[in-house]
Design a protein around this motif. Structure first.
Motif, PDB file in Angstrom:
ATOM      1  N   GLY A  10     106.696 -14.478 -12.677  1.00  0.00           N
ATOM      2  CA  GLY A  10     107.874 -14.827 -13.469  1.00  0.00           C
ATOM      3  C   GLY A  10     107.617 -16.051 -14.317  1.00  0.00           C
ATOM      4  O   GLY A  10     107.256 -17.107 -13.805  1.00  0.00           O
ATOM      5  N   VAL A  14     112.025 -21.567 -14.458  1.00  0.00           N
ATOM      6  CA  VAL A  14     111.666 -22.090 -13.138  1.00  0.00           C
ATOM      7  C   VAL A  14     110.184 -21.855 -12.845  1.00  0.00           C
ATOM      8  O   VAL A  14     109.488 -22.746 -12.346  1.00  0.00           O
ATOM      9  CB  VAL A  14     112.596 -21.443 -12.069  1.00  0.00           C
ATOM     10  N   ASP A  33     104.190 -12.007 -16.084  1.00  0.00           N
ATOM     11  CA  ASP A  33     105.584 -11.649 -16.391  1.00  0.00           C
ATOM     12  C   ASP A  33     105.638 -10.279 -17.037  1.00  0.00           C
ATOM     13  O   ASP A  33     104.791  -9.925 -17.853  1.00  0.00           O
ATOM     14  CB  ASP A  33     106.250 -12.678 -17.309  1.00  0.00           C
ATOM     15  N   ASN A  34     106.649  -9.577 -16.653  1.00  0.00           N
ATOM     16  CA  ASN A  34     106.874  -8.220 -17.137  1.00  0.00           C
ATOM     17  C   ASN A  34     107.240  -8.176 -18.625  1.00  0.00           C
ATOM     18  O   ASN A  34     107.000  -7.183 -19.302  1.00  0.00           O
ATOM     19  CB  ASN A  34     108.053  -7.678 -16.311  1.00  0.00           C
ATOM     20  N   GLN A  41     115.358 -15.502 -18.742  1.00  0.00           N
ATOM     21  CA  GLN A  41     116.720 -15.302 -19.267  1.00  0.00           C
ATOM     22  C   GLN A  41     116.995 -16.183 -20.487  1.00  0.00           C
ATOM     23  O   GLN A  41     117.705 -15.776 -21.403  1.00  0.00           O
ATOM     24  CB  GLN A  41     117.750 -15.652 -18.188  1.00  0.00           C
ATOM     25  N   TYR A  46     119.767 -15.710 -24.061  1.00  0.00           N
ATOM     26  CA  TYR A  46     120.533 -16.686 -24.851  1.00  0.00           C
ATOM     27  C   TYR A  46     119.647 -17.695 -25.592  1.00  0.00           C
ATOM     28  O   TYR A  46     119.820 -18.900 -25.456  1.00  0.00           O
ATOM     29  CB  TYR A  46     121.589 -17.396 -23.976  1.00  0.00           C
ATOM     30  N   ASP A  53     123.234 -28.848 -19.390  1.00  0.00           N
ATOM     31  CA  ASP A  53     123.081 -29.488 -18.073  1.00  0.00           C
ATOM     32  C   ASP A  53     121.636 -29.538 -17.585  1.00  0.00           C
ATOM     33  O   ASP A  53     121.363 -29.364 -16.404  1.00  0.00           O
ATOM     34  CB  ASP A  53     123.987 -28.804 -17.033  1.00  0.00           C
ATOM     35  N   VAL A  86     104.183  -7.343 -11.504  1.00  0.00           N
ATOM     36  CA  VAL A  86     103.497  -7.346 -10.212  1.00  0.00           C
ATOM     37  C   VAL A  86     104.069  -6.201  -9.392  1.00  0.00           C
ATOM     38  O   VAL A  86     105.275  -6.072  -9.217  1.00  0.00           O
ATOM     39  CB  VAL A  86     103.674  -8.694  -9.475  1.00  0.00           C
ATOM     40  N   GLY A 115     111.096 -14.789  -9.834  1.00  0.00           N
ATOM     41  CA  GLY A 115     111.422 -13.524 -10.524  1.00  0.00           C
ATOM     42  C   GLY A 115     112.848 -13.393 -11.005  1.00  0.00           C
ATOM     43  O   GLY A 115     113.238 -12.320 -11.471  1.00  0.00           O
ATOM     44  N   GLY A 116     113.645 -14.471 -10.925  1.00  0.00           N
ATOM     45  CA  GLY A 116     115.008 -14.442 -11.470  1.00  0.00           C
ATOM     46  C   GLY A 116     115.842 -13.323 -10.887  1.00  0.00           C
ATOM     47  O   GLY A 116     115.958 -13.161  -9.676  1.00  0.00           O
ATOM     48  N   GLY A 118     115.053 -10.310 -11.170  1.00  0.00           N
ATOM     49  CA  GLY A 118     114.158  -9.154 -11.111  1.00  0.00           C
ATOM     50  C   GLY A 118     113.525  -8.944 -12.462  1.00  0.00           C
ATOM     51  O   GLY A 118     113.733  -9.738 -13.381  1.00  0.00           O
ATOM     52  N   ASP A 284     116.511 -18.296  -9.475  1.00  0.00           N
ATOM     53  CA  ASP A 284     117.645 -17.388  -9.220  1.00  0.00           C
ATOM     54  C   ASP A 284     117.376 -16.375  -8.116  1.00  0.00           C
ATOM     55  O   ASP A 284     118.302 -15.856  -7.522  1.00  0.00           O
ATOM     56  CB  ASP A 284     117.987 -16.616 -10.507  1.00  0.00           C
ATOM     57  N   ILE A 295     119.285 -23.903 -13.594  1.00  0.00           N
ATOM     58  CA  ILE A 295     117.888 -24.211 -13.909  1.00  0.00           C
ATOM     59  C   ILE A 295     117.442 -25.470 -13.159  1.00  0.00           C
ATOM     60  O   ILE A 295     116.351 -25.528 -12.603  1.00  0.00           O
ATOM     61  CB  ILE A 295     117.717 -24.352 -15.440  1.00  0.00           C
TER      62      ILE A 295
HETATM   63  C1  LIG Z   1     124.203 -16.367 -20.890  1.00  0.00           C
HETATM   64  C2  LIG Z   1     123.627 -17.300 -19.850  1.00  0.00           C
HETATM   65  C3  LIG Z   1     123.837 -18.665 -19.957  1.00  0.00           C
HETATM   66  C4  LIG Z   1     123.298 -19.527 -19.000  1.00  0.00           C
HETATM   67  N1  LIG Z   1     123.526 -20.882 -19.122  1.00  0.00           N
HETATM   68  C5  LIG Z   1     122.983 -21.753 -18.224  1.00  0.00           C
HETATM   69  C6  LIG Z   1     123.200 -23.161 -18.333  1.00  0.00           C
HETATM   70  O1  LIG Z   1     123.907 -23.634 -19.225  1.00  0.00           O
HETATM   71  N2  LIG Z   1     122.607 -23.963 -17.399  1.00  0.00           N
HETATM   72  C7  LIG Z   1     121.838 -23.479 -16.371  1.00  0.00           C
HETATM   73  O2  LIG Z   1     121.305 -24.256 -15.578  1.00  0.00           O
HETATM   74  N3  LIG Z   1     121.632 -22.137 -16.244  1.00  0.00           N
HETATM   75  C8  LIG Z   1     122.206 -21.273 -17.121  1.00  0.00           C
HETATM   76  N4  LIG Z   1     122.009 -19.915 -16.972  1.00  0.00           N
HETATM   77  C9  LIG Z   1     121.240 -19.432 -15.809  1.00  0.00           C
HETATM   78  C10 LIG Z   1     119.748 -19.633 -16.030  1.00  0.00           C
HETATM   79  O3  LIG Z   1     119.332 -18.982 -17.205  1.00  0.00           O
HETATM   80  C11 LIG Z   1     118.997 -19.093 -14.822  1.00  0.00           C
HETATM   81  O4  LIG Z   1     119.392 -19.852 -13.689  1.00  0.00           O
HETATM   82  C12 LIG Z   1     117.496 -19.246 -15.040  1.00  0.00           C
HETATM   83  O5  LIG Z   1     117.057 -18.476 -16.142  1.00  0.00           O
HETATM   84  C13 LIG Z   1     116.739 -18.814 -13.787  1.00  0.00           C
HETATM   85  O6  LIG Z   1     115.402 -18.991 -14.056  1.00  0.00           O
HETATM   86  P1  LIG Z   1     114.258 -18.197 -13.269  1.00  0.00           P
HETATM   87  O7  LIG Z   1     112.974 -18.690 -13.848  1.00  0.00           O
HETATM   88  O8  LIG Z   1     114.541 -18.302 -11.812  1.00  0.00           O
HETATM   89  O9  LIG Z   1     114.499 -16.657 -13.639  1.00  0.00           O
HETATM   90  P2  LIG Z   1     114.541 -15.849 -15.021  1.00  0.00           P
HETATM   91  O10 LIG Z   1     114.900 -16.729 -16.152  1.00  0.00           O
HETATM   92  O11 LIG Z   1     115.403 -14.669 -14.735  1.00  0.00           O
HETATM   93  O12 LIG Z   1     113.032 -15.361 -15.224  1.00  0.00           O
HETATM   94  C14 LIG Z   1     112.439 -14.488 -14.296  1.00  0.00           C
HETATM   95  C15 LIG Z   1     111.252 -13.793 -14.923  1.00  0.00           C
HETATM   96  O13 LIG Z   1     110.557 -13.076 -13.904  1.00  0.00           O
HETATM   97  C16 LIG Z   1     110.059 -11.858 -14.444  1.00  0.00           C
HETATM   98  N5  LIG Z   1     109.816 -10.919 -13.327  1.00  0.00           N
HETATM   99  C17 LIG Z   1     110.649 -10.512 -12.352  1.00  0.00           C
HETATM  100  N6  LIG Z   1     110.056  -9.660 -11.501  1.00  0.00           N
HETATM  101  C18 LIG Z   1     108.779  -9.519 -11.942  1.00  0.00           C
HETATM  102  C19 LIG Z   1     107.651  -8.769 -11.492  1.00  0.00           C
HETATM  103  N7  LIG Z   1     107.672  -7.980 -10.405  1.00  0.00           N
HETATM  104  N8  LIG Z   1     106.496  -8.866 -12.202  1.00  0.00           N
HETATM  105  C20 LIG Z   1     106.421  -9.640 -13.315  1.00  0.00           C
HETATM  106  N9  LIG Z   1     107.462 -10.375 -13.780  1.00  0.00           N
HETATM  107  C21 LIG Z   1     108.620 -10.314 -13.105  1.00  0.00           C
HETATM  108  C22 LIG Z   1     111.175 -11.422 -15.390  1.00  0.00           C
HETATM  109  O14 LIG Z   1     110.679 -10.522 -16.383  1.00  0.00           O
HETATM  110  C23 LIG Z   1     111.636 -12.757 -15.984  1.00  0.00           C
HETATM  111  O15 LIG Z   1     110.999 -13.076 -17.206  1.00  0.00           O
HETATM  112  C24 LIG Z   1     122.552 -19.025 -17.900  1.00  0.00           C
HETATM  113  C25 LIG Z   1     122.319 -17.640 -17.810  1.00  0.00           C
HETATM  114  C26 LIG Z   1     122.858 -16.784 -18.766  1.00  0.00           C
HETATM  115  C27 LIG Z   1     122.617 -15.307 -18.631  1.00  0.00           C
END
Ligand SMILES: Cc1cc2nc3c(=O)[nH]c(=O)nc-3n(C[C@H](O)[C@H](O)[C@H](O)COP(=O)(O)OP(=O)(O)OC[C@H]3O[C@@H](n4cnc5c(N)ncnc54)[C@H](O)[C@@H]3O)c2cc1C
Length: 340
Positions: A10, A14, A33-34, A41, A46, A53, A86, A115-116, A118, A284, A295
């Protein structure tokens, strides 16, 4: 086969910051990453929206945050394996063997799952037996626009991606843009530009039309499209591009024998390890009492998981806590201090 200290699944915000935390303590990471781009996200859902924040950054868009995170890990020359999911994880002695859907294999003592929600996957055309044309005549993203140069391309969809690619490809290809509604969801500016290009004969627009069937044996020769009155039209085309948005699937992560709770992975908050030794989950995708899907929480989780990875990747070394402001070795790794 690629050997690394830590495999990060991912490249969302994060996962990117976890790479930084691994890098400053001297661990090498590979990132899979896929999606076809980094940012998770923030970039997919967005890119233009302001976030208010992130500690120390009063306001920045999803795109800007991603750029800054990439800038921050530049010193570590990270390999990103994009467009790869993966698929499987198995134990191999002290290490984990990680296999992607493109059969790339990584060997690593530690895995950080960031992986957020998924893996994001494109919503596809709902026509039977269409898979045989996928990645040959049918695509859901564009990697190299020149692939479509001087070809006939039918683009389906009404959002920004469909509109932007119709505009871009109309410069080099014969484009027909098709959408199941008369109104587009993309920006007003793009909609107006498309109408102008249509008037100038630079592309064709067909609404409200949907794909009905495909003709061709090994390659697409033509398609039949249907409007709301059931009227069918035939269009000869070389390629179909579908931009119908993304679906988020936990996907293969659900098959790795990890404890799951409502599509998230429970972790120990001391080090963000899952029920399997050497597999950590942050961002996430992880859950624990009081978890905030923000985040900033993911950044903290990555910092702790990275330190836990150190013990697995360097079992004979002692981890020493250091500050970036004063640590010579961290500054050397960041390229801000010359090696003596
Ligand atoms: C409209 C919107 C507004 C938001 N505003 C805020 C804000 O103001 N402040 C804040 O803190 N948060 C905000 N968030 C939430 C924030 O975006 C998420 O908390 C954050 O993106 C989580 O990050 P992450 O890296 O855990 O996961 P993600 O950003 O979801 O990234 C996960 C990545 O893992 C990859 N992945 C998953 N499974 C696999 C696999 N098996 N193989 C390969 N790749 C894989 C996916 O393709 C993806 O690219 C908002 C979300 C949305 C939808």
């Amino acid at each position: 086969m690629i050997r690394t200290d830590v495999l990060v699944i991912g490249a969302g915000p994060v996962g990117l910051f976890a790479v930084h935390q691994l890098g400053i303590i001297g661990l090498k990471a590979e990132v899979v990453d896929n999606l076809d781009k980094v940012g998770g996200q923030c970039i997919e859902l967005y890119p233009d929206k302001p976030i208010y924040d992130i500690p120390g950054i009063p306001e920045c868009t999803g795109e800007k945050l991603t750029k800054n995170l990439l800038e921050q890990i530049k010193p570590f020359n990270i390999n990103f394996h994009l467009n790869e999911r993966v698929q499987e994880i198995s134990k191999e002695k002290e290490n984990w063997k990680i296999t992607t859907n493109k059969n790339k294999i990584f060997i690593s003592p530690a895995i950080i799952i960031a992986g957020g929600v998924g893996s994001f996957e494109p919503r596809k055309f709902s026509i039977k037996n269409i898979e045989k044309f996928e990645n040959k005549n049918i695509f859901y993203s564009v990697k190299d626009k020149n692939f479509f140069k001087n070809k006939k391309v039918c683009i389906f969809g009404g959002g920004d991606s469909a509109l932007d690619w119709a505009i871009e490809l109309s410069k080099i290809s014969e484009v027909v843009l098709l959408h199941r509604r008369n109104e587009f969801r993309g920006t007003q500016h793009s909609s107006e530009l498309l109408k102008k290009l249509e008037k100038e004969g630079k592309l064709k627009i067909k609404t409200p039309f949907q794909l009905d069937s495909i003709e061709g044996d090994s390659n697409v020769k033509s398609i039949r499209v249907k409007n709301d009155n059931g009227e069918i039209e035939k269009i000869t085309t070389d390629y179909l591009l579908g931009f119908f948005g993304l679906i988020m699937k936990l996907g293969p992560i659900a098959e790795w024998g990890l404890n799951l709770e409502k599509k998230t992975i429970p972790v120990d908050t001391e080090n963000f390890q899952t029920n399997k030794k050497g597999i950590f989950a942050i961002g996430d995708i992880c859950t624990y009492p009081g978890k905030l899907k923000l985040i900033l929480s993911g950044f903290h989780e990555g910092a702790l998981a990275a330190r836990a990875c150190f013990k697995l990747a360097r079992p004979n070394e002692k981890y020493r806590f250091e500050f970036t402001t004063t640590s010579k070795s961290m500054q050397e790794r960041l390229g801000v201090k010359k090696v003596d």
